[in-house]
Design an enzyme around this catalytic site. Structure first.
Site, PDB file in Angstrom:
ATOM      1  N   ASP A  24      29.247  36.378  32.534  1.00  0.00           N
ATOM      2  CA  ASP A  24      28.895  36.260  33.953  1.00  0.00           C
ATOM      3  C   ASP A  24      29.061  37.614  34.641  1.00  0.00           C
ATOM      4  O   ASP A  24      30.056  38.321  34.421  1.00  0.00           O
ATOM      5  CB  ASP A  24      29.797  35.215  34.619  1.00  0.00           C
ATOM      6  CG  ASP A  24      29.451  35.001  36.084  1.00  0.00           C
ATOM      7  OD1 ASP A  24      28.263  35.080  36.429  1.00  0.00           O
ATOM      8  OD2 ASP A  24      30.384  34.769  36.880  1.00  0.00           O
ATOM      9  N   GLU A  27      32.271  38.846  36.222  1.00  0.00           N
ATOM     10  CA  GLU A  27      33.402  39.242  35.388  1.00  0.00           C
ATOM     11  C   GLU A  27      33.489  40.746  35.178  1.00  0.00           C
ATOM     12  O   GLU A  27      34.478  41.232  34.619  1.00  0.00           O
ATOM     13  CB  GLU A  27      33.298  38.550  34.015  1.00  0.00           C
ATOM     14  CG  GLU A  27      33.563  37.062  34.059  1.00  0.00           C
ATOM     15  CD  GLU A  27      34.989  36.757  34.489  1.00  0.00           C
ATOM     16  OE1 GLU A  27      35.918  37.047  33.714  1.00  0.00           O
ATOM     17  OE2 GLU A  27      35.174  36.246  35.611  1.00  0.00           O
ATOM     18  N   ASP A  56      32.469  31.525  32.803  1.00  0.00           N
ATOM     19  CA  ASP A  56      32.468  32.986  32.757  1.00  0.00           C
ATOM     20  C   ASP A  56      31.857  33.535  31.473  1.00  0.00           C
ATOM     21  O   ASP A  56      31.373  34.665  31.457  1.00  0.00           O
ATOM     22  CB  ASP A  56      33.900  33.506  32.899  1.00  0.00           C
ATOM     23  CG  ASP A  56      34.513  33.148  34.237  1.00  0.00           C
ATOM     24  OD1 ASP A  56      33.823  33.307  35.257  1.00  0.00           O
ATOM     25  OD2 ASP A  56      35.676  32.694  34.262  1.00  0.00           O
ATOM     26  N   GLU A  76      35.976  29.288  30.858  1.00  0.00           N
ATOM     27  CA  GLU A  76      36.385  29.685  32.207  1.00  0.00           C
ATOM     28  C   GLU A  76      37.628  30.563  32.061  1.00  0.00           C
ATOM     29  O   GLU A  76      38.627  30.143  31.479  1.00  0.00           O
ATOM     30  CB  GLU A  76      36.691  28.460  33.066  1.00  0.00           C
ATOM     31  CG  GLU A  76      37.175  28.762  34.477  1.00  0.00           C
ATOM     32  CD  GLU A  76      36.071  29.300  35.380  1.00  0.00           C
ATOM     33  OE1 GLU A  76      36.410  29.954  36.396  1.00  0.00           O
ATOM     34  OE2 GLU A  76      34.881  29.058  35.089  1.00  0.00           O
ATOM     35  N   ARG A  77      37.570  31.799  32.570  1.00  0.00           N
ATOM     36  CA  ARG A  77      38.697  32.737  32.439  1.00  0.00           C
ATOM     37  C   ARG A  77      39.442  32.858  33.760  1.00  0.00           C
ATOM     38  O   ARG A  77      38.836  32.958  34.819  1.00  0.00           O
ATOM     39  CB  ARG A  77      38.196  34.122  32.031  1.00  0.00           C
ATOM     40  CG  ARG A  77      39.307  35.151  31.833  1.00  0.00           C
ATOM     41  CD  ARG A  77      38.746  36.538  31.554  1.00  0.00           C
ATOM     42  NE  ARG A  77      38.235  37.161  32.770  1.00  0.00           N
ATOM     43  CZ  ARG A  77      38.949  37.978  33.557  1.00  0.00           C
ATOM     44  NH1 ARG A  77      40.203  38.250  33.250  1.00  0.00           N
ATOM     45  NH2 ARG A  77      38.415  38.505  34.639  1.00  0.00           N
TER      46      ARG A  77
END
Length: 278
Positions: A24, A27, A56, A76-77
């Site tokens: 993404d 990021e 992400d 997802e981070r």
């Protein structure tokens, strides 16, 4: 019930040419975050930076023809300080709900544990992470920093490249018929994941319940497993009459599988007026 036809579901059958990591663009919008891409470059990982509607990181199979098919993995981070802000700002629950309904079943919550300041106690954040695993059925991956995150993305990318090498996959535009080798096209995934997507009745009811005093997100999700809509719950209240305030007290929730209890049950019952129950 007959199997969907190609015309019904717009199937595309393609042979895999390669697997690409998609990052993404949010990021990598700071010099610090550029370290992630530098780590991927050092490891010779093929990636693309673009706007993702949800998550992400994910992976696409580059098929013969022009289609990109989204593999069944999404990450997802969150840094620990990001996680704290997400919880206090109300985005944490919304993001999880959107991830659970995006059409991908292998959902990974990646938490970078290195953080200089956190607005919530670490114990509370760790409990939220555990709940994400046990209640929401996400896989949890903890890394120390961006360097370890890049190493993990490298390992998972190589694993997926090996798994799908030379496979023939089917692309479909309908998220309800996906499977191990039947994958969403990237445009369809993006359309299905937009933030203003219409929520299911159960998702809406869960969000509403989580705003009731003494009803946490974990409790709300446990309640809607038994009562997926308000009407289901109201019907039970009506059937119990004067004992209606106990209706959710015995439902178990969360990691500990404790009962919701009479206090929360009464709190919810107090919001349901007598006129609603008539």
């Amino acid at each position: 019930q007959s199997h969907p036809t190609m015309e019904d579901k717009q199937w595309y059958q393609r042979r895999v040419r390669g697997i690409k990591l998609v990052v993404d663009n949010a990021e990598v919008n700071s010099p610090r975050q550029q370290k992630l891409l530098q780590g991927l470059d050092r490891n010779s990982i093929l990636y693309d930076v673009r706007k993702l509607q949800i998550g992400d990181f994910l992976w696409v199979a580059q098929a013969s023809g022009q289609e990109e098919l989204v593999l069944d993995y999404v990450i997802e981070r969150k840094r620990m300080d990001d996680l704290a802000q997400s919880i206090t700002g109300g985005r944490f629950t919304e993001q999880k709900m959107r991830l659970k309904s995006c059409g991908l079943s292998q959902r990974i919550y990646l938490v970078e544990t290195k953080a200089s300041y956190m607005s919530l106690p670490e114990a509370s954040l760790n409990q939220a992470i555990v709940n994400t695993q046990v209640v929401d059925h996400f896989s949890i991956k903890r890394t120390c920093d961006l360097r370890e995150t890049a190493a993990y993305l490298t390992l998972l990318t190589r694993k997926l490249q090996h798994r799908y090498a030379g496979c023939t996959l089917k692309g479909v535009d309908d998220p309800t018929v996906t499977g191990p080798t039947t994958l969403l096209t990237f445009p369809s995934f993006s359309t299905n994941s937009v933030k203003n997507r219409v929520l299911t009745t159960r998702e809406v009811f869960t969000k509403q319940l989580a705003r009731v005093p003494k009803i946490s997100q974990d409790k709300a999700e446990a309640i809607t497993q038994e009562f997926p809509t308000l009407n289901h719950l109201l019907d039970r209240y009506r059937s119990l009459g004067s004992r209606g305030e106990e209706v959710i007290s015995a439902i178990k929730f969360g990691l500990s599988q404790r009962k919701i209890g009479i206090a929360a049950s009464r709190s919810l019952a107090s919001l349901l007026s007598e006129s609603s129950l008539k």
